[in-house]
Design a protein around this motif. Structure first.
Motif, PDB file in Angstrom:
ATOM      1  N   VAL A   1       1.384  10.999  -0.617  1.00 58.27           N
ATOM      2  CA  VAL A   1       1.196   9.999  -0.576  1.00 58.27           C
ATOM      3  C   VAL A   1       2.317   9.370  -1.378  1.00 58.27           C
ATOM      4  CG1 VAL A   1      -0.425   8.038  -1.140  1.00 58.27           C
ATOM      5  CG2 VAL A   1      -1.244  10.071   0.224  1.00 58.27           C
TER       6      VAL A   1
ATOM      7  N   HIS B   1       4.680   6.048  -2.977  1.00 55.34           N
ATOM      8  CA  HIS B   1       4.519   4.668  -2.806  1.00 55.34           C
ATOM      9  C   HIS B   1       5.657   4.074  -2.076  1.00 55.34           C
ATOM     10  CE1 HIS B   1       3.776   0.515  -4.327  1.00 55.34           C
ATOM     11  NE2 HIS B   1       5.476   0.277  -4.577  1.00 55.34           N
ATOM     12  N   GLN B   2       6.673   4.685  -1.870  1.00 55.42           N
ATOM     13  CA  GLN B   2       7.606   4.611  -1.556  1.00 55.42           C
ATOM     14  C   GLN B   2       8.861   5.902  -1.057  1.00 55.42           C
ATOM     15  OE1 GLN B   2       9.892   1.658  -3.123  1.00 55.42           O
ATOM     16  NE2 GLN B   2      11.384   3.334  -4.692  1.00 55.42           N
TER      17      GLN B   2
ATOM     18  N   LYS C   1       0.994  -1.034   0.017  1.00 63.83           N
ATOM     19  CA  LYS C   1       0.229  -0.208   0.155  1.00 63.83           C
ATOM     20  C   LYS C   1       0.747   1.521   0.145  1.00 63.83           C
ATOM     21  CE  LYS C   1      -3.397  -1.490   2.262  1.00 63.83           C
ATOM     22  NZ  LYS C   1      -4.863  -2.486   3.295  1.00 63.83           N
ATOM     23  N   ASP C   2       0.336   2.186  -0.244  1.00 65.76           N
ATOM     24  CA  ASP C   2       0.974   2.702  -0.433  1.00 65.76           C
ATOM     25  C   ASP C   2       0.738   4.290   0.982  1.00 65.76           C
ATOM     26  OD1 ASP C   2       1.201   3.683  -3.107  1.00 65.76           O
ATOM     27  OD2 ASP C   2      -0.668   5.209  -3.076  1.00 65.76           O
TER      28      ASP C   2
END
Length: 184
Positions: free
Chosen positions: A151, A153-154, A90-91
């Motif tokens: 927000v 992803h990484q 998940k984000d």
């Protein structure tokens, strides 16, 4: 990679180990190494709340004739560095340092921990996703306050902050604890 240190009672610190039972030696060894790892984490692994989180993730397990001291995935990441990503794909909602965050999220809590504040997403022209506070009735537009989270992803790669004790440091800490234990 998994951060861990193991001992088997038959090999390490023989002369001191012979003064106590095998089970006592293994338990004392695990306690000494766990204390050392927690002390290192509190001294060297980041700042403030991060140190506490890393220290709390250190565990010691004893088995018949052996013991293991391990760190959880957060401690491993702090030790080795690299980008932060969710384990479940998940984000991540990363707290921002904005006037809105200082007002509505002064402790820099994670988005899932903000129970009293509802959030809504906005995508920027460049494709970034930001989370804003949903204003109460009669309040000004939340977009004017500024975002609370971004927000991703990484994250960008984080620098490594080595804190895990070496085998030699673990043996030295064990030796000190055993000597003090035998002195009583």
């Amino acid at each position: 990679m998994k951060l861990q240190i193991k001992v088997e009672s038959s090999n390490d610190l023989q002369e001191l180990a012979s003064s106590v039972s095998s089970e006592e030696f293994v338990e004392l060894w695990a306690e000494a190494v766990m204390r050392l790892a927690k002390k290192n984490a509190e001294r060297e692994a980041g700042t403030g709340f991060g140190r506490r989180v890393v220290a709390e993730g250190v565990r010691a397990e004893t088995f018949p004739g052996r013991a293991e001291v391990t760190a959880d995935y957060i401690g491993e990441h702090v030790h080795t560095g690299g980008p932060i990503a969710s384990r479940n794909g998940k984000d991540l909602a990363i707290p921002l340092d904005t006037p809105a965050s200082r007002q509505f999220n002064p402790q820099r809590l994670f988005a899932r921990e903000l129970n009293a504040i509802r959030l809504f997403p906005v995508k920027t022209k460049r494709g970034k996703k930001l989370l804003f506070r949903v204003p109460e009735k009669g309040e000004k537009n939340a977009k004017q306050e500024g975002p609370l989270f971004v927000v991703l992803h990484q994250t960008r790669p984080q620098r490594a902050r080595p804190w895990w004790p070496t085998q030699e440091e673990a043996e030295s800490a064990s030796e000190k604890l055993l000597k003090s234990y035998l002195a009583y």
